[in-house]
Design an enzyme around this catalytic site. Structure first.
Site, mmCIF file in Angstrom:
data_model
loop_
_atom_site.group_PDB
_atom_site.id
_atom_site.type_symbol
_atom_site.label_atom_id
_atom_site.label_comp_id
_atom_site.label_asym_id
_atom_site.label_seq_id
_atom_site.Cartn_x
_atom_site.Cartn_y
_atom_site.Cartn_z
ATOM 1 N N ARG A 275 0.945 -1.234 0.060
ATOM 2 C CA ARG A 275 -0.080 0.018 0.031
ATOM 3 C C ARG A 275 0.885 1.114 0.110
ATOM 4 O O ARG A 275 1.795 1.136 0.771
ATOM 5 C CB ARG A 275 -0.728 0.148 1.305
ATOM 6 C CG ARG A 275 -2.280 -0.878 1.107
ATOM 7 C CD ARG A 275 -3.340 -0.403 0.046
ATOM 8 N NE ARG A 275 -4.185 -1.299 0.157
ATOM 9 C CZ ARG A 275 -4.590 -2.154 -0.894
ATOM 10 N NH1 ARG A 275 -3.590 -2.844 -1.761
ATOM 11 N NH2 ARG A 275 -5.559 -3.063 -0.817
ATOM 12 N N GLU A 304 -3.221 7.601 -4.295
ATOM 13 C CA GLU A 304 -3.575 7.108 -5.861
ATOM 14 C C GLU A 304 -4.923 7.897 -6.263
ATOM 15 O O GLU A 304 -5.727 8.120 -5.670
ATOM 16 C CB GLU A 304 -3.706 5.440 -5.814
ATOM 17 C CG GLU A 304 -2.520 4.881 -5.658
ATOM 18 C CD GLU A 304 -2.534 3.535 -5.577
ATOM 19 O OE1 GLU A 304 -3.622 2.815 -6.307
ATOM 20 O OE2 GLU A 304 -1.723 2.836 -5.043
ATOM 21 N N HIS A 322 -0.646 0.098 -9.961
ATOM 22 C CA HIS A 322 -1.440 -0.879 -9.150
ATOM 23 C C HIS A 322 -1.855 -2.088 -9.726
ATOM 24 O O HIS A 322 -2.895 -2.382 -9.771
ATOM 25 C CB HIS A 322 -2.317 -0.032 -8.344
ATOM 26 C CG HIS A 322 -2.927 -0.901 -7.082
ATOM 27 N ND1 HIS A 322 -3.324 0.074 -5.845
ATOM 28 C CD2 HIS A 322 -2.817 -2.222 -6.647
ATOM 29 C CE1 HIS A 322 -3.790 -0.827 -4.897
ATOM 30 N NE2 HIS A 322 -3.485 -2.034 -5.505
HETATM 31 O O1 LIG Z 1 -5.511 -5.848 -2.032
HETATM 32 C C1 LIG Z 1 -5.397 -5.983 -2.980
HETATM 33 O O2 LIG Z 1 -6.194 -7.232 -3.365
HETATM 34 C C2 LIG Z 1 -4.437 -5.389 -4.077
HETATM 35 O O3 LIG Z 1 -4.130 -4.314 -3.810
HETATM 36 C C3 LIG Z 1 -5.459 -5.032 -5.462
HETATM 37 O O4 LIG Z 1 -5.641 -6.591 -5.780
#
Ligand SMILES: O=C(O)[C@H](O)CO
Length: 388
Positions: A275, A304, A322
């Site tokens: 993240r 983002e 992402h």
């Molecule tokens: O948390 C998640 O699943 C990813 O960031 C996106 O697939």
């Protein structure tokens, strides 16, 4: 059938079904839709063009009657939206993601809404992208590719795009859960890297695994690798590659800040496919600018879709939008798990026990998935039974 709900385009399947399920973005694959329609749901998929739906748009889409929602990590699922869903008769929300930092679980619980996520199908896919970012950063692949496409290649040169060798170096894994451990295996087994890892809990099983791997290497006449759980500072000071795999929590926000970047080797590689806010992105840009030998491989950003000013101009950063979980198998598997979460709760099935095998849902025929909801985060708190 395509219609619109207050100017938001919607595609409806199984009109008049017993339940109404809203899906805020169309999802890959077909199984997920079959899971929901086989459970008797009318499925309304929002096909509006805007990438990120705000609360006002989601509120319109939920309307007066909505039993369940599959939503995105870009949406703010907290008191306001859970209240709206509850008022429409909703019982369940599933994130189309394993991460759930966009959800306030306590707010969902307060409104009696069960919340699902999609673990298990992203593990290898996300780890592969983290490995790809590591290789792309270490070998300057994107800089070199841009050079090539720009018609600048005039022939082999000894100093052209000289990068960093991974073999035998040290990889630091922060947060070695499912994904971090899978990434560690790729880097250690693929490149014979030594590993340092950091987590809140003691995780001796990781060092054990690599000790056994070293026994195997030795039996083949190779050299052992080392694996140690260490404090974050030791990891940062001694790793050639640092890869973040921790969830975003108040404790991990800006885990990598100016001070900690300063502890890292000047030619280290920082990878983040977890993240964005785990890293102070402004501090990272300053660090990349001041240390041309330092590299970053990023799939996620602090705010983002925006990037911190100056990041796009850093040629020592590899930047992806992402996409760590973006393989067809994973993305359609996530859709199926999200659909099973919603269908399972609406049908009154128990939640699968924690850390149960979610792949049994992904592999099953969509009309006969197990009679369970695969991953409900607040099952106990909302009074859902768990399978034994
Ligand atoms: O948390 C998640 O699943 C990813 O960031 C996106 O697939």
């Amino acid at each position: 059938m395509s219609t619109s709900i207050q100017d938001l385009a919607v595609e409806t399947h199984n009109k008049g079904g017993k339940f109404r399920v809203l899906v805020t973005k169309n999802l890959p694959g077909e199984d997920w839709l079959k899971v929901l329609t086989s459970a008797g749901a009318q499925v309304d998929i929002c096909t509006a063009k805007q990438t990120i739906l705000d609360n006002a748009s989601i509120t319109k889409l939920v309307g007066d009657k909505c039993d369940g929602v599959i939503g995105q990590l870009t949406e703010d699922w907290s008191d306001e939206l859970f209240g709206v869903l509850k008022a429409a008769g909703g019982k369940v929300y599933s994130n189309y993601a394993v991460g759930f930092n966009n959800i306030v679980l306590e707010d969902a619980t307060k409104h009696g809404i069960a919340v699902g996520n999609t673990p298990g199908v992203l593990t290898e896919t996300t780890a592969e992208l983290a490995a790809a970012l590591t290789l792309a950063a270490s070998r300057r692949l994107l800089e070199a590719e841009k050079f090539m496409r720009g018609g600048k290649y005039e022939g082999f040169l000894p100093n052209l795009f000289v990068g960093k060798l991974l073999q035998g170096k040290t990889v630091g894994v922060v947060g070695p859960g499912r994904i971090g451990f899978a990434y560690a295996k790729m880097m250690v087994e693929g490149h014979k890297m030594n590993i340092l890892y950091n987590s809140h809990e003691p995780q001796p099983e990781i060092a054990d695994y690599f000790n056994k791997y070293s026994d195997f290497l030795e039996s083949q006449g190779g050299t052992r690798v080392t694996a140690r759980q260490v404090e974050l500072e030791e990891l940062l000071q001694n790793s050639d590659v640092v890869s973040l795999h921790c969830a975003l929590t108040p404790e991990t926000r800006h885990l990598i800040n100016k001070e900690r970047l300063g502890m890292m080797k000047p030619d280290a590689i920082l990878v983040n496919a977890a993240r964005g806010p785990n890293v102070d992105e402004k501090a990272l840009v300053a660090h990349l600018q001041a240390n041309p030998g330092f590299s970053a491989g990023l799939d996620v950003y602090e705010d983002e879709p925006a990037m911190a000013p100056g990041l796009a101009e850093c040629s020592n950063a590899v930047l992806m939008p992402h996409i760590a979980s973006a393989t067809l198998w994973t993305r359609s598997g996530m859709a199926k798990l999200a659909a099973c979460n919603v269908a399972g709760v609406l049908r009154g099935y128990p939640a699968l026990k924690s850390a149960g095998d979610v792949l049994q849902f992904v592999d099953a025929d969509p009309g006969s998935v197990p009679k369970l909801a695969p991953s409900i985060l607040n099952a106990e708190a909302v009074g859902l039974e768990r399978s034994s």
